[in-house]
Design a protein around this motif. Sequence first.
Motif, short mmCIF file in Angstrom:
data_model
loop_
_atom_site.label_atom_id
_atom_site.label_comp_id
_atom_site.label_asym_id
_atom_site.label_seq_id
_atom_site.Cartn_x
_atom_site.Cartn_y
_atom_site.Cartn_z
N ALA A 300 14.53 25.03 32.90
CA ALA A 300 14.14 23.63 32.81
C ALA A 300 14.82 22.96 31.62
O ALA A 300 15.29 23.62 30.69
N ILE A 301 14.86 21.63 31.66
CA ILE A 301 15.44 20.84 30.58
C ILE A 301 14.32 20.45 29.62
O ILE A 301 13.36 19.80 30.00
N GLU A 302 14.46 20.87 28.37
CA GLU A 302 13.43 20.57 27.37
C GLU A 302 13.62 19.16 26.83
O GLU A 302 14.74 18.68 26.65
N GLY A 303 12.49 18.47 26.58
CA GLY A 303 12.57 17.13 26.03
C GLY A 303 11.29 16.68 25.36
O GLY A 303 10.27 17.38 25.41
N ILE A 304 11.35 15.51 24.76
CA ILE A 304 10.20 14.91 24.08
C ILE A 304 9.95 13.54 24.73
O ILE A 304 10.87 12.73 24.90
N ASP A 320 13.47 12.07 25.89
CA ASP A 320 14.67 12.36 25.11
C ASP A 320 15.01 13.84 25.25
O ASP A 320 14.17 14.71 24.99
N THR A 321 16.26 14.12 25.69
CA THR A 321 16.72 15.49 25.88
C THR A 321 18.10 15.65 25.25
O THR A 321 18.70 14.67 24.80
N LYS A 322 18.62 16.86 25.30
CA LYS A 322 19.95 17.12 24.75
C LYS A 322 21.06 16.51 25.62
O LYS A 322 22.20 16.44 25.19
N VAL A 323 20.72 16.10 26.85
CA VAL A 323 21.73 15.46 27.72
C VAL A 323 21.51 13.95 27.80
O VAL A 323 22.10 13.27 28.63
N GLY A 324 20.65 13.42 26.91
CA GLY A 324 20.39 11.99 26.89
C GLY A 324 18.97 11.66 27.31
O GLY A 324 18.15 12.55 27.60
N SER A 325 18.67 10.37 27.38
CA SER A 325 17.35 9.92 27.79
C SER A 325 17.25 9.97 29.32
O SER A 325 18.11 9.45 30.03
N LEU A 326 16.20 10.62 29.84
CA LEU A 326 16.00 10.77 31.27
C LEU A 326 14.72 10.04 31.68
O LEU A 326 13.71 10.07 30.97
#
Length: 364
Positions: A300-304, A320-326
């Motif tokens: 999974a993609i980790e985010g805040i 907010d993730t390491k690949v941008g805002s999703l």
Amino acid sequence: MEKADSIKIRLKNVSKHFGAVKALDQITIEFAPGTMTTLLGPSGCGKTTLLRLISGLETVTSGEIWFGGEDVTELSATRRDVGMVFQSYALFPHMTVERNVGYGLRVLKTDPSEVGERVRQALKLVNLDGYQKRHPDELSGGQQQRVAVARAMVLKPKVLLFDEPLSNIDSKLRRSMRDDIRRLQKSSGITSVYVTHDQAEALAVSDEVIVINEGKIEQQGPPKSLYHLPKTAFVANFIGESNVIDATLEKDGNNKWVVLGDTRVQLPMGKNVPAQEGPIKISLRPENMHIKSENQSGTAIEGIISQSAYMGPVMEYSIDTKVGSLFTRAPAYHEQYQPNDKVFLHVNPEELIVIPTVGENRNI
């Protein structure tokens, strides 16, 4: 009203310039007989100009326009046998409904007995039979739009054109009106072209959608194809909602992976991807990401959570993730998250959309 003898519309290398501005540049497209095709794009992209060229209200700078086997490029609007439904209903306020609908027939000096019967049939088709004696100010906005549609259809044109016909209608009526327009077009069999900037409207009424951007065609195809298989980042963003992000394609024999930040997702064997490894763009639809509080899949993609909004049946989240805002959604009756919560976005590899670059080779 009997079905029309449907015709094909063809545009060959059509350009339209307004001084130094190229509103349309070398457009070549076909509109299949008896279908509803929607021209979709942002304001200023050229979609309304294209509609006006088909109608004859504008003349081409270069190129040809064909209705069936007839070259209509040089014909005026009055000689093209086209019906048009405008944003503004353009009804005559001093005329009754039946007089408005029959106006074009009277101009053509149609026999009065035939005018009455054709007007009655047209009003029946748009579910306004019995409204003949009312005036426009006695009708709702939706009813006025139906009168405008009936006025166009009563002439039995070869081509029916819609210029953002629902833009002046209350949002609650748009769904029923777009369903009515779709039903009317199918029952009449008239080749129709529809202009809108509303993606949901385009998907709902169309056999095919043509996405236009800066005077050029980005993609043409059935709504489902454009939604699930966009050929450009512009189409992915414009048809529905999408997160278009940078990723990396890796290969090892028949195995393929997409690397999203520090997340590595293995693709299924039949996934269509570029022939070469390296940077790619991925489209992630909000409905294809599933938000959890734990990394249950391990990929999974980790985010805040940066923003959350309650929308009734669903929650909307910006993450907010390491690949941008999703951006994604989740049912409101599920666990709800607040700003600053750590979450994990689980993505089904089958649902990853790999966006091709122009001219690339692809394999599976």
